[in-house]
Design a protein around this motif. Structure first.
Motif, short mmCIF file in Angstrom:
data_model
loop_
_atom_site.label_atom_id
_atom_site.label_comp_id
_atom_site.label_asym_id
_atom_site.label_seq_id
_atom_site.Cartn_x
_atom_site.Cartn_y
_atom_site.Cartn_z
N VAL A 248 7.33 -4.19 22.32
CA VAL A 248 8.30 -3.12 22.08
C VAL A 248 8.44 -2.82 20.59
N GLU A 249 7.88 -3.70 19.73
CA GLU A 249 8.02 -3.53 18.28
C GLU A 249 6.79 -2.83 17.70
N GLU A 250 6.56 -1.60 18.13
CA GLU A 250 5.37 -0.88 17.69
C GLU A 250 5.71 0.45 17.02
N ARG A 251 6.93 0.55 16.50
CA ARG A 251 7.35 1.83 15.93
C ARG A 251 6.44 2.26 14.77
N PHE A 252 6.08 1.33 13.90
CA PHE A 252 5.25 1.70 12.76
C PHE A 252 3.79 1.88 13.15
N GLU A 253 3.31 1.11 14.13
CA GLU A 253 1.95 1.32 14.62
C GLU A 253 1.78 2.71 15.20
N ASP A 254 2.87 3.25 15.76
CA ASP A 254 2.81 4.57 16.39
C ASP A 254 2.63 5.71 15.39
N PHE A 255 2.75 5.43 14.10
CA PHE A 255 2.47 6.46 13.10
C PHE A 255 0.96 6.71 12.98
N GLY A 256 0.12 5.77 13.47
CA GLY A 256 -1.32 6.00 13.51
C GLY A 256 -2.10 5.39 12.36
N VAL A 257 -3.43 5.61 12.39
CA VAL A 257 -4.34 4.96 11.45
C VAL A 257 -4.18 5.49 10.03
N ASP A 258 -3.75 6.73 9.86
CA ASP A 258 -3.59 7.27 8.51
C ASP A 258 -2.56 6.47 7.71
N LEU A 259 -1.47 6.09 8.37
CA LEU A 259 -0.47 5.27 7.70
C LEU A 259 -1.06 3.91 7.34
N GLN A 260 -1.84 3.32 8.24
CA GLN A 260 -2.44 2.02 7.96
C GLN A 260 -3.40 2.10 6.77
N GLN A 261 -4.13 3.20 6.65
CA GLN A 261 -5.04 3.36 5.51
C GLN A 261 -4.25 3.46 4.21
N GLN A 262 -3.16 4.23 4.23
CA GLN A 262 -2.30 4.32 3.05
C GLN A 262 -1.73 2.95 2.69
N MET A 263 -1.37 2.20 3.72
CA MET A 263 -0.84 0.86 3.50
C MET A 263 -1.87 -0.04 2.84
N ARG A 264 -3.09 -0.01 3.37
CA ARG A 264 -4.13 -0.86 2.80
C ARG A 264 -4.39 -0.51 1.34
N ASP A 265 -4.53 0.77 1.06
CA ASP A 265 -4.77 1.21 -0.32
C ASP A 265 -3.62 0.76 -1.22
N GLY A 266 -2.40 0.90 -0.71
CA GLY A 266 -1.24 0.51 -1.50
C GLY A 266 -1.16 -0.98 -1.76
N PHE A 267 -1.45 -1.77 -0.74
CA PHE A 267 -1.43 -3.23 -0.92
C PHE A 267 -2.48 -3.68 -1.94
N LEU A 268 -3.67 -3.11 -1.88
CA LEU A 268 -4.72 -3.48 -2.83
C LEU A 268 -4.34 -3.08 -4.25
N ALA A 269 -3.68 -1.93 -4.39
CA ALA A 269 -3.21 -1.51 -5.71
C ALA A 269 -2.12 -2.46 -6.22
N LEU A 270 -1.27 -2.90 -5.31
CA LEU A 270 -0.21 -3.83 -5.69
C LEU A 270 -0.80 -5.17 -6.13
N ALA A 271 -1.85 -5.61 -5.44
CA ALA A 271 -2.51 -6.86 -5.81
C ALA A 271 -3.13 -6.76 -7.21
N ALA A 272 -3.66 -5.58 -7.53
CA ALA A 272 -4.22 -5.38 -8.86
C ALA A 272 -3.13 -5.36 -9.92
N GLN A 273 -1.94 -4.91 -9.54
CA GLN A 273 -0.81 -4.84 -10.46
C GLN A 273 -0.22 -6.22 -10.74
N TYR A 274 -0.23 -7.09 -9.71
CA TYR A 274 0.36 -8.42 -9.85
C TYR A 274 -0.65 -9.51 -9.46
N PRO A 275 -1.74 -9.65 -10.22
CA PRO A 275 -2.80 -10.59 -9.84
C PRO A 275 -2.39 -12.05 -9.89
#
Length: 206
Positions: free
Chosen positions: A152-179
């Protein structure tokens, strides 16, 4: 280890972070460490009640701004009731998601609200994990894995793959910011190989 250790796990939906967090907890406990395993949103009575509000229901149920307030409220209660007492007692806290997820989900991927997230975090939380494990995963593969759980906890998954791609790009950028804090682990491998890398990374901090 009188001051304890605060570890968070981050990654897109379906990256395997929850499984890996659980495996790390089991490994550390087997080696004699006192470990608290918790999650966000949640981890305390009040925060778990907010979890149901933000993870269930229609994808457009809340605006990003409202979600930031809800997640911050849940995190504050989690810190007061669970995380800080454990750290002060010299325990290891392993948390499935923390503020980096809010920076991504609400701060970047659903609007240009990163500054708002950081301001609220500085004001109400004021602490980052000592080390963050970021499990990197292909967005399509991660989303397929997440949806296959059929919860039942799939509210964010329901936004689709585009959101997940944005998330991945953002997480990797964050990792570069705080290595120094965020350590990226390749999640596109077998579970045991991923776990071995995570354990080796955490042992450097013990």
């Amino acid at each position: 280890m009188s001051n304890g250790l605060f570890i968070s796990f981050e990654g897109i939906d379906g990256s395997g972070k929850s499984t890996q967090a659980k495996m790390l907890v089991e490994t550390l406990r087997a080696e004699g460490f006192d470990v608290i395993h918790t999650r966000e949103p949640g981890g305390s009575v009040g925060a778990e009640e907010i979890r149901a509000l933000v993870l269930q229901g229609d994808p457009d149920r809340w605006s990003a701004e409202t979600e930031i307030m809800l997640f911050t409220a849940a995190r504050r209660d989690h810190m007061e009731k669970t995380i800080l007492p454990a750290i002060e007692a010299g325990k290891i806290v392993v948390c499935d998601r923390f503020a980096d997820s809010t920076r991504m989900y609400q701060g970047i991927s659903r609007g240009d609200l990163r500054a708002t997230v950081d301001t609220l975090h500085d004001l109400m939380i004021g602490r980052e994990p000592d080390v963050t494990i970021l499990i990197d995963m292909d967005p399509a593969a991660g989303l397929a894995r997440a949806k296959s759980r059929n919860t039942v906890e799939e509210r964010f998954e329901d936004f689709g793959v585009d959101l997940q791609q944005q998330m991945r790009d953002g997480f990797l950028a964050l990792a570069a910011q705080y290595p120094n804090r965020i350590k990226t682990i390749d999640g596109a491998r077998d579970i045991d190989s991923v776990a071995a890398d995570i354990t080796a990374t955490i042992k450097d901090h013990l």
